[in-house]
Design an enzyme around this catalytic site. Structure first.
Site, short mmCIF file in Angstrom:
data_model
loop_
_atom_site.label_atom_id
_atom_site.label_comp_id
_atom_site.label_asym_id
_atom_site.label_seq_id
_atom_site.Cartn_x
_atom_site.Cartn_y
_atom_site.Cartn_z
N THR A 42 0.84 -1.21 0.00
CA THR A 42 0.00 0.00 0.00
C THR A 42 0.87 1.25 0.00
O THR A 42 0.36 2.36 -0.11
CB THR A 42 -0.92 0.02 1.23
N SER B 97 1.95 3.89 9.73
CA SER B 97 1.29 3.29 8.58
C SER B 97 1.18 4.35 7.49
O SER B 97 1.41 5.53 7.75
CB SER B 97 -0.11 2.80 8.95
N LYS B 98 0.78 3.89 6.34
CA LYS B 98 0.62 4.84 5.24
C LYS B 98 -0.48 5.85 5.59
O LYS B 98 -0.35 7.04 5.33
CB LYS B 98 0.24 4.07 3.97
N GLN B 99 -1.55 5.36 6.23
CA GLN B 99 -2.68 6.24 6.61
C GLN B 99 -2.21 7.35 7.55
O GLN B 99 -2.70 8.46 7.51
CB GLN B 99 -3.79 5.45 7.31
#
Ligand code: GLU
Length: 311
Positions: free
Chosen positions: A22, A239-241
């Site tokens: 992701t 995280s990417k988020q």
């Protein structure tokens, strides 16, 4: 009790790192990669890399290449060829057919609205009266038995769970046709002969589902070791988020020494000036799981920058 692990002791250790592409590798995913790598190599085992690229809506086409390039830049050399789950549909479909015949999955056409009206849990009619000929798009769900059990994490010890109360009947294939993580991860770990799984504690509570699938398939379960998560200063998992910054591959040595510290290892200061291969070799020679035993708190990302982290 669910099996602790079913592999005979003499079997060669086979571990893996299984990122979902992701986004690029960040400090948290590097820690998971390093932990699984060191544990495998310290046991004289093999270490595989598998791309869990099951969800084209969340993944970017470049991310898998970026992750592999980053692993290479950090000297994390894998054995065997990289497996891509996007190419495994036939195997997953075969498993679904077996499960359908065994009566352990059922089609579910429920909308998010219907589920929300039932506290997000599955209301159960489709389980009791499965309609395999529905013209609507259906998800496939695994019928989770109602049972209390426990299993043993190699680092965190006995883990108790109550299956149906804690876990709803989970989706194994989504309405859009995408295969779910639980199905694919267990199918591939079995197919690749994985004996030992070292991964982040965010997956700890999902492990009973995976054990249930091993049991359904009458396959020996691997040994699981869940390691502390790396969090940012706000206590959120990197995280990417949460916009965790991509690793700077040109600072691979710093990143690796930092990852070792986050795992409670005690790399000597001069290691910062070494090349990635030498750092990893030190990590293998000195791999010590004891700081991770019983450690269920997250580690803050910056903790290891100026010295050792006391887990
Ligand atoms: N693909 C999962 C993730 O990136 C990890 C799977 C696993 O280690 O079991 O979160």
């Amino acid at each position: 009790m669910a099996p602790d692990h079913g592999f005979p002791g003499h079997m060669t250790y086979r571990g893996r790192f299984a990122p979902s592409p992701t986004g690029p590798l960040h400090a948290g995913s590097l820690v998971a990669a390093v932990a699984s790598y060191l544990d495998a190599r310290a046991h004289g085992g093999r270490w595989l890399v598998r791309m869990e690229d099951l969800d084209p809506l969340r993944e970017s086409p470049q991310a898998a290449d970026q992750i592999l390039a980053s692993l290479e830049a950090h000297g994390l050399e894998w054995d065997e060829s990289v497996r891509f789950q996007s190419q495994r549909s036939a195997a997953y479909e075969e498993l679904l057919t077996q499960w359908r015949h065994a009566g352990v999955i059922y089609p579910c056409a429920c909308s998010r609205k219907q589920l929300n009206a039932n506290q997000g849990r599955h209301p159960g009619q489709c389980r009791d009266f499965p309609d395999w000929h529905s013209s609507e798009p259906v998800a496939l769900r695994f019928a989770v038995p109602d049972r209390t059990d426990h299993w043993n994490d190699q680092l965190l010890g006995p883990q108790h769970y109550q299956l149906q109360a804690e876990i709803d009947d989970f989706i194994v294939r989504r309405k859009e046709g995408f295969y779910a993580y639980h199905l694919a991860v267990v199918c591939d770990d079995i197919d690749q002969g994985i004996t030992d799984i070292v991964r982040g504690q965010d997956l700890l509570e999902l492990t009973p589902l995976h054990l249930l699938l091993y049991e359904t398939m009458k396959e020996p379960a691997p040994r699981y070791s869940h390691i502390p998560l790396v969090c940012n200063n706000q206590g959120q998992k990197l995280s990417k988020q949460n916009r965790a910054p991509a690793l700077d591959d040109s600072r691979a040595s710093d990143n690796l020494v930092h990852a070792l510290s986050m795992l409670g290892q005690k790399p000597p200061a001069e290691l910062y000036r070494s090349l990635p291969d030498a750092i990893l070799q030190w990590g293998v020679d000195n791999w010590d799981r004891s700081p991770l035993v019983g450690h269920s708190n997250a580690v803050t990302e910056n903790a290891g920058r100026n010295g050792h982290v006391h887990l």
